[in-house]
Enzyme design. Sequence first.
Site, PDB file in Angstrom:
ATOM      1  N   GLU A 111      -0.575   1.043   0.995  1.00 42.41           N
ATOM      2  CA  GLU A 111      -1.045   2.284   1.593  1.00 42.41           C
ATOM      3  C   GLU A 111      -2.410   2.199   2.281  1.00 42.41           C
ATOM      4  OE1 GLU A 111      -0.763   5.498  -1.254  1.00 42.41           O
ATOM      5  OE2 GLU A 111       1.428   5.492  -1.155  1.00 42.41           O
ATOM      6  N   GLU A 212       8.274   3.800  -2.485  1.00 42.11           N
ATOM      7  CA  GLU A 212       7.724   4.877  -3.316  1.00 42.11           C
ATOM      8  C   GLU A 212       8.365   6.195  -2.899  1.00 42.11           C
ATOM      9  OE1 GLU A 212       3.588   5.441  -3.974  1.00 42.11           O
ATOM     10  OE2 GLU A 212       3.124   3.292  -3.992  1.00 42.11           O
TER      11      GLU A 212
END
Length: 323
Positions: A111, A212
Amino acid sequence: MVEYGLNFVRIPIGYWAFELLDDDPYVQGQVEYLDKAIGWARKNGLKVWVDLHSTPGGQNGFDNSGIRDEVNWQSTQTNKDLTYKVLDEIASKYGGSEYDDVVIGIELVNEPNGSALDLDKLAEYYYKGYDVVREYGDAPVVIHDAFRPDHYWDNTLNNEENPEYWDVIMDHHHYQVFSHGELTRNIDDHVKVACDWGITEGEEYHWNIVSEWSGALTDCAKWVNGLNRGARYDNTFQNEGYLGSCDGFYIGDASVFSGETWNNYRRYIEAQLDAFEHSKISGWAFWTWKTETTFEWSFTKLLDVNIIPQPLSDRQFPNQCGY
């Protein structure tokens, strides 16, 4: 995990498990347990991604980077050099022949926040990181979308433009709870957004995966917005308007919810499963396997209340996406 239809796990690990900056507050000792986890996975027929989940200086400003509200990963040469050193240690150990029967991906960084980083420098890191992994073996190289639009990275590490780049996987993370606007969506809107992901990302250049996602329809999970922060849902964080009570979410008390609420969770889970197994999207990993305090993010707790289908192909709400 195997019993419930799963076949791989994504294991996050911070840079500090391998190397420390002089002023770092972190403790070490995690590598021993990473090795044990990979061994358990191998024994039980599970594959593994090793995910560099945090970088020196922080790559996104979130708690999960190890330092909140700071994005200084690219700001010093020391930070960048240490990241490559850690990546080299990961690749040299887990990306070679000793683990090629179980490790099916090395994620260069989790991320990275594209709105706070220099994206040209991030692309440079992806290219150099690819070379680091390839120096030691054939493990697939995983890059994150950096929260950029679909197709943004199509020309990065593109095999058609340069055949030396191969086995590159694009990683997407999908949630619909981190803004007031997302939280105000009704269940039909949540399902539609999830179904759309299955179409748009299936058309990207790279093989991709959603490593995710969750069952969350609120941001009520304890500290999900950061340590000592409340929730947008009950207006204890960011103060944009009250949407509902978080009572019961913190402890995962299923008894406080109606049948309609459970149906909504099941619909949302099923829509995401349909989307993330559609077309060119090559699979998914749920965040996370088990939690102590909330059901929305816990695969095991959602199994217990029949929100996660068993088998995973079972549908109470078939063909929601119309694929």
